[in-house]
Scaffold this motif. Structure first.
Motif, mmCIF file in Angstrom:
data_model
loop_
_atom_site.group_PDB
_atom_site.id
_atom_site.type_symbol
_atom_site.label_atom_id
_atom_site.label_comp_id
_atom_site.label_asym_id
_atom_site.label_seq_id
_atom_site.Cartn_x
_atom_site.Cartn_y
_atom_site.Cartn_z
ATOM 1 N N ASP A 50 35.816 -13.972 -2.936
ATOM 2 C CA ASP A 50 35.170 -12.753 -2.455
ATOM 3 C C ASP A 50 34.684 -11.921 -3.631
ATOM 4 O O ASP A 50 35.200 -12.033 -4.746
ATOM 5 C CB ASP A 50 36.153 -11.902 -1.643
ATOM 6 C CG ASP A 50 36.517 -12.530 -0.312
ATOM 7 O OD1 ASP A 50 35.960 -13.595 0.013
ATOM 8 O OD2 ASP A 50 37.368 -11.958 0.393
ATOM 9 N N LEU B 155 28.820 -14.332 3.769
ATOM 10 C CA LEU B 155 28.600 -14.852 2.423
ATOM 11 C C LEU B 155 27.471 -14.171 1.676
ATOM 12 O O LEU B 155 27.435 -14.204 0.450
ATOM 13 C CB LEU B 155 28.320 -16.360 2.495
ATOM 14 C CG LEU B 155 29.363 -17.200 3.232
ATOM 15 C CD1 LEU B 155 28.958 -18.671 3.214
ATOM 16 C CD2 LEU B 155 30.752 -17.017 2.631
ATOM 17 N N HIS B 156 26.510 -13.564 2.362
ATOM 18 C CA HIS B 156 25.323 -13.006 1.720
ATOM 19 C C HIS B 156 25.031 -11.629 2.312
ATOM 20 O O HIS B 156 24.174 -11.491 3.182
ATOM 21 C CB HIS B 156 24.113 -13.920 1.902
ATOM 22 C CG HIS B 156 24.326 -15.319 1.409
ATOM 23 N ND1 HIS B 156 24.125 -15.681 0.100
ATOM 24 C CD2 HIS B 156 24.741 -16.441 2.051
ATOM 25 C CE1 HIS B 156 24.395 -16.966 -0.051
ATOM 26 N NE2 HIS B 156 24.774 -17.451 1.125
ATOM 27 N N ARG C 47 30.644 -10.376 -0.641
ATOM 28 C CA ARG C 47 30.981 -11.606 0.079
ATOM 29 C C ARG C 47 32.433 -11.472 0.524
ATOM 30 O O ARG C 47 33.326 -11.231 -0.299
ATOM 31 C CB ARG C 47 30.829 -12.827 -0.811
ATOM 32 C CG ARG C 47 31.349 -14.126 -0.149
ATOM 33 C CD ARG C 47 31.444 -15.263 -1.143
ATOM 34 N NE ARG C 47 30.137 -15.637 -1.640
ATOM 35 C CZ ARG C 47 29.912 -16.300 -2.776
ATOM 36 N NH1 ARG C 47 30.947 -16.620 -3.543
ATOM 37 N NH2 ARG C 47 28.694 -16.598 -3.143
#
Length: 322
Positions: free
Chosen positions: A108, A79-80, A162
């Motif tokens: 995404d 995610l990061h 992401r």
């Protein structure tokens, strides 16, 4: 011990790694504890000089200082993530998408940023970049095949991404191009020598050194026109269109740093200053009317000296001394 800011800039703290398992990407630091920017071994440099294309997988948080082809494949929801690219001062960076398999509609994203961002602070600053902040982002989910190659405006760039579905990912090819008149630069090393030239351009250029350093300016030419030096005010640089300033601070954005010294007179000789800040910046402001030039060298301050100063609480800001 290196400061928190230095650790951020050297590899990972653009984003606070929020998902479990991301701490394993700190292994990148093992490539060079004393100088994390020097990520390439001598063996790899020799291998690349033989004309081979360098290929490897990307980590969620990564830094690259060489050309090659790089692939990221998610093994879990990521995610990061971010990859930082850095070249030599006289290089620009081109990022080309070879293959992208992400779910844009599902949340995404894959974005290139022209420069670096650290905790909301940008390099180059908004004041010193030719594009607006929104123009510095190129979002693959918006541009798709329309813009598959993006070239940076300076020697640093980065991608944010992401990817939530395991197995999805992307492949990029990174190439470097020569830049005849480097403007905004982040130094890969804690010591070096550089000459900045701004030839009749209305722009501001910053050279950033993410270390406490002693900086020595050996040559400064301001307001040079047809072999003549224009007369400068006798005191201060207020109202002068062309000058050099030294800045120090604990962040990345030069516009948010503390001014330590202004130089608005041409000279040949030596002027030096010790700056104990986490980040030291030499910034040249140019009106575009003249050819401006500054030559300087820098070396990292002794760690014991910086720690002693800080223990005695002598900031003054980051204890500049001439």
């Amino acid at each position: 011990m290196p400061s928190a800011f230095q650790l951020q800039c050297h590899l990972v703290l653009i984003f606070l790694a929020a998902s479990k398992g991301e701490t394993r990407y700190l292994e990148v630091r093992n490539a060079g504890e004393d100088d994390p920017f020097l990520l390439l071994s001598e063996d790899l440099k020799r291998e690349l000089s033989a004309g081979q294309i360098y290929r490897r997988s990307l980590r969620c948080i990564d830094m690259l200082s060489t050309e090659g082809q790089f692939t990221f494949t998610a093994d879990q929801p990521q995610l990061h993530c971010a990859t930082f690219f850095i070249g030599e001062p006289e290089e620009l960076i081109t990022i080309h998408y070879d293959f992208v398999n992400i779910n844009c509609r599902g949340g995404d994203f894959l974005k290139v940023f022209d420069g670096w961002i650290l905790k909301g602070e940008k390099f180059p600053s908004s004041l010193d970049h030719p594009l607006t902040t929104s123009q510095r982002y190129v979002d693959f989910c918006e541009s798709g095949n329309v813009q598959r190659s993006i070239r940076s405006s300076q020697n640093v760039a980065m991608i944010f991404f992401r990817i939530q579905q395991p197995g999805n990912g992307f492949t990029v090819t990174v190439k470097k191009n020569s830049n005849l008149f480097p403007c905004n630069v982040i130094s890969q090393t804690p010591s070096g020598r550089f000459t900045m030239v701004i030839p009749h351009q209305h722009r501001n250029c910053s050279f950033s050194i993410i270390y406490p350093v002693e900086i020595k300016i050996s040559d400064l030419i301001l307001g040079h026109l047809n072999g003549l030096f224009l007369k400068k005010p006798s005191t201060g640089c207020a109202g002068v269109g062309d000058f050099v300033e030294l800045l120090g601070g604990a962040g990345l954005d030069p516009s948010k740093m503390f001014p330590l010294a202004d130089l608005c007179h041409s000279f040949h000789g030596s002027a030096q200053m010790k700056i104990g800040c986490d980040n030291t910046v030499l910034r040249m402001v140019s009106s575009g009317k003249h050819i401006n030039r500054v030559t300087f060298e820098y070396q990292q301050l002794d760690l014991q000296e910086t720690e002693t100063r800080k223990e005695n609480s002598i900031e003054e800001f980051c204890f500049p001394s001439i």
